[in-house]
Design a protein around this motif. Structure first.
Motif, mmCIF file in Angstrom:
data_model
loop_
_atom_site.group_PDB
_atom_site.id
_atom_site.type_symbol
_atom_site.label_atom_id
_atom_site.label_comp_id
_atom_site.label_asym_id
_atom_site.label_seq_id
_atom_site.Cartn_x
_atom_site.Cartn_y
_atom_site.Cartn_z
ATOM 1 N N THR A 165 -9.389 3.360 8.566
ATOM 2 C CA THR A 165 -8.117 3.834 9.124
ATOM 3 C C THR A 165 -6.953 3.493 8.206
ATOM 4 O O THR A 165 -5.845 3.959 8.421
ATOM 5 N N HIS A 166 -7.209 2.649 7.216
ATOM 6 C CA HIS A 166 -6.186 2.309 6.223
ATOM 7 C C HIS A 166 -6.854 1.783 4.959
ATOM 8 O O HIS A 166 -8.031 1.395 4.974
ATOM 9 N N THR A 167 -6.101 1.767 3.868
ATOM 10 C CA THR A 167 -6.678 1.269 2.620
ATOM 11 C C THR A 167 -6.619 -0.263 2.555
ATOM 12 O O THR A 167 -7.062 -0.855 1.568
ATOM 13 N N SER A 168 -6.112 -0.908 3.603
ATOM 14 C CA SER A 168 -6.106 -2.385 3.620
ATOM 15 C C SER A 168 -7.530 -2.942 3.525
ATOM 16 O O SER A 168 -7.728 -4.078 3.083
ATOM 17 N N SER A 169 -8.508 -2.136 3.923
ATOM 18 C CA SER A 169 -9.904 -2.572 3.807
ATOM 19 C C SER A 169 -10.261 -2.901 2.352
ATOM 20 O O SER A 169 -11.095 -3.779 2.106
ATOM 21 N N VAL A 170 -9.637 -2.211 1.412
ATOM 22 C CA VAL A 170 -9.961 -2.444 -0.001
ATOM 23 C C VAL A 170 -9.456 -3.817 -0.457
ATOM 24 O O VAL A 170 -10.063 -4.470 -1.306
ATOM 25 N N GLN A 171 -8.333 -4.274 0.158
ATOM 26 C CA GLN A 171 -7.836 -5.641 -0.103
ATOM 27 C C GLN A 171 -8.949 -6.653 0.078
ATOM 28 O O GLN A 171 -9.177 -7.516 -0.767
ATOM 29 N N VAL A 172 -9.610 -6.542 1.243
ATOM 30 C CA VAL A 172 -10.639 -7.515 1.588
ATOM 31 C C VAL A 172 -11.772 -7.455 0.573
ATOM 32 O O VAL A 172 -12.215 -8.471 0.030
ATOM 33 N N MET A 185 7.412 2.143 3.712
ATOM 34 C CA MET A 185 6.140 1.398 3.707
ATOM 35 C C MET A 185 6.191 0.125 4.552
ATOM 36 O O MET A 185 7.254 -0.295 5.006
ATOM 37 N N GLY A 186 5.003 -0.449 4.743
ATOM 38 C CA GLY A 186 4.894 -1.736 5.404
ATOM 39 C C GLY A 186 4.495 -2.778 4.373
ATOM 40 O O GLY A 186 3.865 -2.453 3.372
ATOM 41 N N CYS A 187 4.872 -4.031 4.632
ATOM 42 C CA CYS A 187 4.522 -5.068 3.655
ATOM 43 C C CYS A 187 4.580 -6.452 4.292
ATOM 44 O O CYS A 187 4.944 -6.598 5.462
ATOM 45 N N PHE A 196 -8.396 7.944 7.564
ATOM 46 C CA PHE A 196 -8.703 8.863 8.661
ATOM 47 C C PHE A 196 -8.228 8.287 9.990
ATOM 48 O O PHE A 196 -8.468 7.115 10.284
ATOM 49 N N ARG A 197 -7.590 9.113 10.790
ATOM 50 C CA ARG A 197 -7.210 8.658 12.134
ATOM 51 C C ARG A 197 -7.354 9.791 13.128
ATOM 52 O O ARG A 197 -6.989 10.933 12.841
ATOM 53 N N ASN A 198 -7.857 9.421 14.277
ATOM 54 C CA ASN A 198 -8.101 10.414 15.324
ATOM 55 C C ASN A 198 -6.798 10.769 16.033
ATOM 56 O O ASN A 198 -6.550 10.356 17.158
ATOM 57 N N HIS A 220 -3.472 10.065 2.951
ATOM 58 C CA HIS A 220 -3.720 9.153 1.824
ATOM 59 C C HIS A 220 -2.751 7.980 1.851
ATOM 60 O O HIS A 220 -1.605 8.139 2.246
ATOM 61 N N GLN A 221 -3.248 6.844 1.419
ATOM 62 C CA GLN A 221 -2.389 5.660 1.326
ATOM 63 C C GLN A 221 -2.577 5.004 -0.037
ATOM 64 O O GLN A 221 -3.579 5.226 -0.711
ATOM 65 N N VAL A 222 -1.597 4.176 -0.390
ATOM 66 C CA VAL A 222 -1.787 3.273 -1.522
ATOM 67 C C VAL A 222 -1.523 1.870 -1.013
ATOM 68 O O VAL A 222 -0.500 1.600 -0.386
ATOM 69 N N GLU A 223 -2.476 1.002 -1.262
ATOM 70 C CA GLU A 223 -2.368 -0.381 -0.841
ATOM 71 C C GLU A 223 -2.034 -1.211 -2.080
ATOM 72 O O GLU A 223 -2.522 -0.915 -3.169
ATOM 73 N N GLY A 224 -1.209 -2.232 -1.910
ATOM 74 C CA GLY A 224 -0.925 -3.119 -3.039
ATOM 75 C C GLY A 224 -1.279 -4.549 -2.654
ATOM 76 O O GLY A 224 -1.112 -4.945 -1.500
ATOM 77 N N PHE A 233 -2.266 -8.558 9.507
ATOM 78 C CA PHE A 233 -2.780 -9.121 8.249
ATOM 79 C C PHE A 233 -1.703 -9.748 7.380
ATOM 80 O O PHE A 233 -1.998 -10.282 6.315
ATOM 81 N N THR A 234 -0.457 -9.662 7.790
ATOM 82 C CA THR A 234 0.609 -10.309 7.007
ATOM 83 C C THR A 234 1.495 -11.148 7.918
ATOM 84 O O THR A 234 1.699 -10.834 9.090
ATOM 85 N N GLU A 235 2.039 -12.233 7.345
ATOM 86 C CA GLU A 235 2.957 -13.091 8.095
ATOM 87 C C GLU A 235 3.866 -13.828 7.115
ATOM 88 O O GLU A 235 3.345 -14.616 6.314
ATOM 89 N N TYR A 260 1.244 -11.391 -1.609
ATOM 90 C CA TYR A 260 1.860 -10.363 -0.766
ATOM 91 C C TYR A 260 1.020 -9.093 -0.793
ATOM 92 O O TYR A 260 0.165 -8.916 -1.686
ATOM 93 N N ALA A 261 1.272 -8.236 0.187
ATOM 94 C CA ALA A 261 0.561 -6.951 0.258
ATOM 95 C C ALA A 261 1.533 -5.903 0.757
ATOM 96 O O ALA A 261 2.548 -6.219 1.386
ATOM 97 N N PHE A 262 1.240 -4.663 0.455
ATOM 98 C CA PHE A 262 2.049 -3.572 1.002
ATOM 99 C C PHE A 262 1.181 -2.325 1.123
ATOM 100 O O PHE A 262 0.111 -2.238 0.494
HETATM 101 N N1 DAH Z 1 -2.308 -0.879 6.758
HETATM 102 C C1 DAH Z 1 -1.000 -0.506 7.257
HETATM 103 C C2 DAH Z 1 -1.046 0.845 7.931
HETATM 104 O O1 DAH Z 1 -1.980 1.562 7.735
HETATM 105 C C3 DAH Z 1 0.001 -0.465 6.150
HETATM 106 C C4 DAH Z 1 0.276 -1.810 5.602
HETATM 107 C C5 DAH Z 1 1.261 -2.587 6.139
HETATM 108 C C6 DAH Z 1 -0.480 -2.338 4.578
HETATM 109 C C7 DAH Z 1 1.559 -3.843 5.683
HETATM 110 C C8 DAH Z 1 -0.218 -3.617 4.093
HETATM 111 C C9 DAH Z 1 0.815 -4.346 4.662
HETATM 112 O O2 DAH Z 1 -0.893 -4.158 3.105
HETATM 113 O O3 DAH Z 1 1.080 -5.579 4.180
HETATM 114 O O4 DAH Z 1 -0.156 1.191 8.636
#
Ligand code: DAH
Length: 339
Positions: A166-173, A279-281, A192-194, A206-210, A248-250, A302-304
């Motif tokens: 549902t997000h590219t945050s999975s690739v972080q892990v 974006m979110g971060c 993908f989201r329903n 599409h997303q880009v994760e940092g 996943f962030t604080e 950090y992540a975004f």
């Molecule tokens: N995964 C979040 C989403 O799909 C976006 C996101 C937010 C990614 C904050 C991050 C983050 O890495 O730190 O909405």
């Protein structure tokens, strides 16, 4: 008489010409109205009956040989002509070559990669079909966590759960599981989201994760990186970070850029505020580091995450997200000039 015909057959077979005029002279000589063949056919009645069959056959051979010769010589000269024409006039305007165009999602994705690779980020990718651990649990979203509902997941299998990420945050892990800090990586990809499809939302996007992990990484580093990104990507240098929540962030934040209020479109897309959320971060939650075997007492990061469609829509003033997936050439060919 027969000998004469045989001699002519030999001559015909030997004959060569290097101009169309020579071929035409040859044709007239043998096959023309007053040509040799007609003369010889007229002699037919004077040949003794016993030799007529052999004479007739020889005449036909001669006729066919002459005709074949004319045809091959003409063909050869024509193809030689074509080649000469091809190399001959280099000043002739060329045929226009139809170039394809890159898809706007690829263009924007490549621009984002470019901006981050200049400050040392690598590109990493992960699978689109994920397990529960990488998409949810490791990201501090245990079972029954209410935030899971926000994600409208497409499940492929239940128990154990296999799903479309549902997000590219999975690739972080995945990246943290397989690499030691320092980590600087961005992960572009399809998610993908329903969700109901509309002008603003799609079930595929599409997303880009940092992700940045090292010793002593602070929120100030995050803010400075984002400022650099917005300057490079949009040419805008005013951003604000609004407190928000991600499991996943604080702390977590949402990033707005000051887009301006110069045109009517600016009013429309910023709802009259001039500000746009892009974006979110946040600072990677220590639980997430722990889940990926990174010591949170030693490292921080950090992540975004941002949506590529949203950014492409802003940059190219695309009013409807569905246009990205319809593959209408009238839409796609407008990106021809962009590499
Ligand atoms: N995964 C979040 C989403 O799909 C976006 C996101 C937010 C990614 C904050 C991050 C983050 O890495 O730190 O909405």
């Amino acid at each position: 008489m027969l000998d004469k015909v045989k001699e002519l057959i030999g001559e015909v077979n030997e004959f060569q010409a290097n101009s169309p005029e020579a071929v035409e002279d040859f044709r007239i000589k043998y096959l023309g109205k007053k040509g040799l063949l007609n003369d010889l056919f007229a002699e037919f009645k004077n040949v003794e009956p016993a030799s007529r069959k052999e004479f007739g056959q020889a005449l036909n051979t001669l006729k066919n040989a002459a005709q074949d010769k004319v045809n091959t010589l003409k063909d050869n000269l024509e193809s030689a002509d074509e080649q000469k024409g091809f190399y001959g006039d280099l000043t002739r305007p060329s045929e226009p070559i139809e170039l394809g165009s890159r898809h706007p999602i690829s263009i924007v994705k490549n621009q984002i990669i470019d901006v981050f690779s200049r400050i040392g980020f690598t590109v990493s990718e992960g699978p689109e079909i994920e397990d529960d651990w990488h998409n949810f649990t490791a990201l501090n979203l245990p079972e029954y966590h209410p935030a899971r509902d926000m994600q409208d997941t497409f499940f492929i299998e239940k128990d154990p759960d296999i799903l479309l990420r549902t997000h590219t945050s999975s690739v972080q892990v995945r990246y943290m599981e397989n690499n030691e800090p320092p980590i600087r990586t961005i992960s572009p990809g399809r998610v993908f989201r329903n969700e109901d499809i509309s002008a603003r939302a799609h079930c595929i996007f599409h997303q880009v994760e940092g992700l940045y992990i090292d010793t002593d990484v602070s929120f100030a580093d995050l803010k400075q990186t984002l400022l650099y990104f917005t300057k490079e990507m949009f040419g805008k240098s005013k951003i604000r970070l609004r407190p928000s929540y991600f499991p996943f962030t604080e702390p977590s934040a949402e990033v707005d850029i000051y887009w301006g209020l110069e045109t009517e479109t600016d009013y429309k897309i910023t709802k009259g505020t001039g500000w746009l959320e892009i974006m979110g971060c946040g600072m990677v939650d220590p639980n997430v580091l722990k889940n990926a075997n990174i010591d949170p007492t030693k490292y921080s990061g950090y992540a975004f995450g941002m949506g590529i469609e949203r950014i492409a829509m802003l940059l190219y003033q695309i009013p409807d997200i569905r246009m990205f997936y319809e593959n209408d050439v009238r839409f796609l060919e407008q990106f021809k000039t962009v590499l």
